[in-house]
Design an enzyme around this catalytic site. Structure first.
Site, mmCIF file in Angstrom:
data_model
loop_
_atom_site.group_PDB
_atom_site.id
_atom_site.type_symbol
_atom_site.label_atom_id
_atom_site.label_comp_id
_atom_site.label_asym_id
_atom_site.label_seq_id
_atom_site.Cartn_x
_atom_site.Cartn_y
_atom_site.Cartn_z
ATOM 1 C CG ASP A 278 62.540 -28.720 30.971
ATOM 2 O OD1 ASP A 278 62.802 -29.019 29.806
ATOM 3 O OD2 ASP A 278 62.042 -27.619 31.298
HETATM 4 C C1 GLC Z 1 60.554 -25.421 29.070
HETATM 5 C C2 GLC Z 1 61.680 -26.008 28.253
HETATM 6 C C3 GLC Z 1 63.042 -25.620 28.738
HETATM 7 C C4 GLC Z 1 62.958 -24.223 29.308
HETATM 8 C C5 GLC Z 1 62.145 -24.322 30.576
HETATM 9 C C6 GLC Z 1 61.954 -22.951 31.247
HETATM 10 O O1 GLC Z 1 59.522 -26.337 29.183
HETATM 11 O O2 GLC Z 1 61.684 -27.418 28.055
HETATM 12 O O3 GLC Z 1 63.942 -25.717 27.623
HETATM 13 O O4 GLC Z 1 64.256 -23.726 29.595
HETATM 14 O O5 GLC Z 1 60.878 -24.912 30.357
HETATM 15 O O6 GLC Z 1 61.172 -22.136 30.438
#
Ligand code: GLC
Length: 738
Positions: A278
């Site tokens: 993430d």
């Molecule tokens: C965010 C979220 C994740 C998302 C990623 C890209 O912090 O936790 O669900 O897909 O970053 O935006």
């Protein structure tokens, strides 16, 4: 030549072509990997969000230097096309870029938030919506979405319940798989296929205190039986990627967690897709107090099995020196790059994949309205107050959420044009004419505690035949990093309902929110309540048609609604306890501790049951369920039993009903089992006066669970089954599993 005589050949050729690229891919990866420098490998393992629009010369330079393998949430369609042209034509190896984006519940057209979609229990429609989102996104050069989010959560304080498919592992498994099929389509290498991403692996929804990013402590039996089930289903559905979660699982961050990423995902489940972290989650291993710094974070994430680093740059910055000091293994780097290249080959990116043609907008709006309609849950409807009659003379409409295009879309709607959103006010005026609909927002936003406009609101109400009150949470109160310690209606909403109640006018609340809210006392003053979640682009027409009976509410809750935040975590598939509360523990008044009695698992200041249980939802008609039947008294290791019941439409309108099958048991096994668990469901249409027999075929494997030896099986004993309208009702029947 007739096609018929060529058919066998054509079938064989199709089979070969569909297979050949798969076999060919591994050879093509090997040949490419052999030619790649270490820097090129580390570039592939790095994903950036920086791509100003139009692309800057610096970004073009980085692409030429093969600094990035992927971009997320960046640029426009033309920026991406230019970036890809550079990657393919102006780099040493011509490795294509992978473009990812949060297409969570729609791209240009926004469908209801996933928690709302799940309340439709409509697997096919949810899959269709994901397919149409994929068409819109791939038409603009997006290859990969970071969805479905399949975290199980039993805690509505956590803002990301909005993105989830509810509290139940079985339902989330089925609906998550439906989304994956929708996003990915028949084959990943089609121009309109959007690679899906099972996230957030794992246990993110168990964040302590409902506080986002917080620690999750999950015994392995619960981890496997509840939190991992949807991820196993996603893997079995062929999801292309996984995303690691921000949280720790039993003190080990998910993004550095070998047990999750290698022991389970790779070795047990044989997943051969790609794992992305993430957002900056690898660098956050240091903040967790797990890594000693970015270099150590890179070492541990690579070793645990994270293939691509989202936004933070520890891999690119540190893996070379770690290699030189034998603190990282080239085989781990090659494995990561292999998984990344495999995804790019599977997507057809090496074979000239172009953006897909744009889909017809009209079809998507129709789907968006249908899904919004099916997502709305009718929680209360005293004396058939709804549906309203179209002959109504004057309708008062109050509250900012009645006409807020941005809020109606909910969280994660970054690519939509708010201007496309059809609000309830617009839809009601279209349905009834401007002169019969008098609207005032009362507040600036849903958090506004001002009472300055109450007099105006009360005047409009008094002059009306019915009052539509749009209550709930604005979009920005929902989603990531939006945890709440209280779940009540924000601002002065409750106060306005109290004052409106005094007018004696029929009060109908339409609640838009990204989570269950608590409104026990307020509900008592309302004649009817529709829970519309954040219903998306076509939420207005959907709500208007439901209010006036052009359509009938059919949504059923997929998350338990507490009476008070003090009950959280609250969920239906709980264990019984040794002192389960009973019927005489019901009705405890809220807030005032009565003279304590009994020694059962209850509260002395609140009724222990949920305000509205999992699976609950009313209709404009009524249904009567017969006693549950089973086709055989015993179920062996092979074969199945049919569990059924009759569902009669005893009201005066044909309607859909979501029939649910729950099973509990057995006592006498190696572990205590939940009081009931959802095992199947079916959305049926029952005409007025009609009775439909609904049957479910259940095999022993459908009843399997993790026992105290962590074996996945249905232990022998007596099981109980309910075919029911929700998780609190039904007339059960027992059967024995040998
Ligand atoms: C965010 C979220 C994740 C998302 C990623 C890209 O912090 O936790 O669900 O897909 O970053 O935006």
């Amino acid at each position: 030549m007739r096609i018929g005589s060529r058919l066998p050949f054509l079938i064989a050729a199709a089979a070969y072509l569909s297979a050949a690229p798969q076999e060919g891919i591994e050879k093509r990866i090997d040949s490419l990997l052999r030619r790649m420098t270490l820097e090129e490998k580390l570039g592939q393992m790095s994903q950036s969000t920086e791509m100003a629009s139009p692309i800057t010369d610096e970004i073009k330079r980085q692409i030429r230097a093969e600094r990035w393998g992927s971009f997320l949430n960046a640029g426009s369609a033309s920026d991406r096309a230019e970036a890809q042209r550079i990657a393919l034509k102006e780099t040493r190896l011509g490795i294509p870029l992978l473009f990812g984006r949060d297409v969570i519940h729609g791209y240009r057209t926004i469908f209801p938030i996933p928690l709302g979609q799940s309340a439709s229990w409509d697997e096919e429609l949810i899959s269709k919506a994901a397919r149409e989102a994929a068409l819109e996104a791939t038409a603009e050069g997006i290859h990969w979405t970071f969805a479905p989010m399949i975290d199980i959560s039993r805690d509505p304080r956590w803002g990301r319940v909005a993105e989830s498919l509810g509290e139940d592992p079985y339902l989330t498994s089925v609906l998550g798989a439906a989304m994956i099929r929708g996003f990915q389509g028949e084959s990943l290498n089609r121009a309109d296929s959007l690679a899906a991403c099972a996230k957030h692996y794992a246990g993110y929804g168990a964040a302590e205190g409902g506080r986002d990013y917080n620690s999750a402590w999950i015994p392995e039996i619960l981890l496997r039986d509840v939190y991992l089930r949807p991820f196993r289903a996603a893997r079995d559905t062929g999801v292309a990627t996984f995303m690691t979660a921000f949280n720790t699982v039993n003190a080990v961050p998910a993004t550095g967690n070998r047990f999750l990423l290698r022991d389970i995902l790779r070795n047990e489940w044989k997943f051969d897709g790609m794992v992305v972290s993430d957002y900056q989650a690898i660098s956050e291993l240091t903040a967790h107090g797990y890594a000693t710094g970015p270099r150590d974070a890179a070492r541990r994430a690579l070793e645990a099995g994270v293939n691509m680093e989202m936004v933070s740059t520890t891999y690119f910055d540190h893996l070379k020196s770690l290699l030189q000091e034998n603190l990282a293994a080239m085989k781990d780097i090659d494995e990561a790059v292999r998984n990344i290249l495999r995804l790019k080959f599977r997507l057809g990116l090496f074979d000239g994949r172009q953006a897909a043609p744009s889909p017809p907008h009209g079809e998507t709006l129709t789907t968006a309205e249908r899904l919004a309609t099916e997502s709305v849950v009718l929680l209360k409807n005293d004396n058939g107050l709804l549906p309203l009659k179209k002959t109504i003379a004057r309708l008062a409409v109050l509250g900012p959420l009645a006409d807020s295009q941005a809020d109606q879309m909910g969280t994660w709607a970054m690519d939509a044009n708010a201007r496309d959103v059809r609000t309830p006010v617009a839809a009601l005026r279209e349905l009834l004419g401007n002169e019969r609909v008098e609207y005032t927002p009362v507040w600036k936003n849903s958090r506004d505690s001002s009472t300055a406009q109450f007099a105006e609101a009360l005047r409009i109400a008094r002059e009306s035949d019915a009052v539509l009150l749009f209550l709930g949470e604005e979009a920005n109160m929902s989603g990531e990093a939006r945890s709440r310690a209280f779940l009540n209606l924000p601002g002065a909403q409750e106060q306005l309902v109290d004052e409106l109640a005094a007018t004696g006018k029929p009060l109908i609340a339409i609640i838009m929110a990204g989570r269950p809210l608590t409104f026990h006392q307020t509900a008592e003053k309302l004649g009817a309540i529709l829970y519309a979640w954040h219903p998306g682009t076509m939420g207005g027409p959907a709500i208007a048609h439901l209010l006036f009976g052009d359509s009938t509410p059919s949504g059923k809750l997929t998350i338990s609604f507490p009476r008070s935040v003090g009950q959280v975590p609250i969920y239906y598939a709980h264990l019984s306890t040794g002192r389960p509360p009973g019927p005489n523990d019901l009705g405890t008044p809220m807030g005032t501790p009565e003279n304590p009695k009994d020694y059962t698992s209850r509260y002395i200041d609140l009724d222990f049951t949920p305000e509205y249980p999992f699976g609950y939802g009313l209709s404009y008609t009524t249904f009567r369920y017969s006693a549950t039947r089973v086709s055989a008294a015993t179920l062996g290791s092979a074969g199945s039993v049919i569990i059924s019941a009759d569902v009669a439409n005893t009201g005066n309108r044909s309607a859909d009903e979501v029939v649910q099958l729950y099973v509990s048991g057995p006592a006498g096994g190696s572990v205590a089992r939940p009081v009931r668990e959802l095992k199947a469901f079916r959305r049926i249409h029952v005409r007025q006066g009609e009775t439909k027999a609904v049957d479910f075929s259940i095999r022993r494997s459908d009843l399997a669970y993790y026992n105290n030896r962590l074996e996945f099986s249905a232990e022998p004993g007596t099981y109980r089954a309910w075919v029911a309208p929700d998780s609190s009702r039904g007339i059960p029947i027992d059967f024995v599993v040998k």
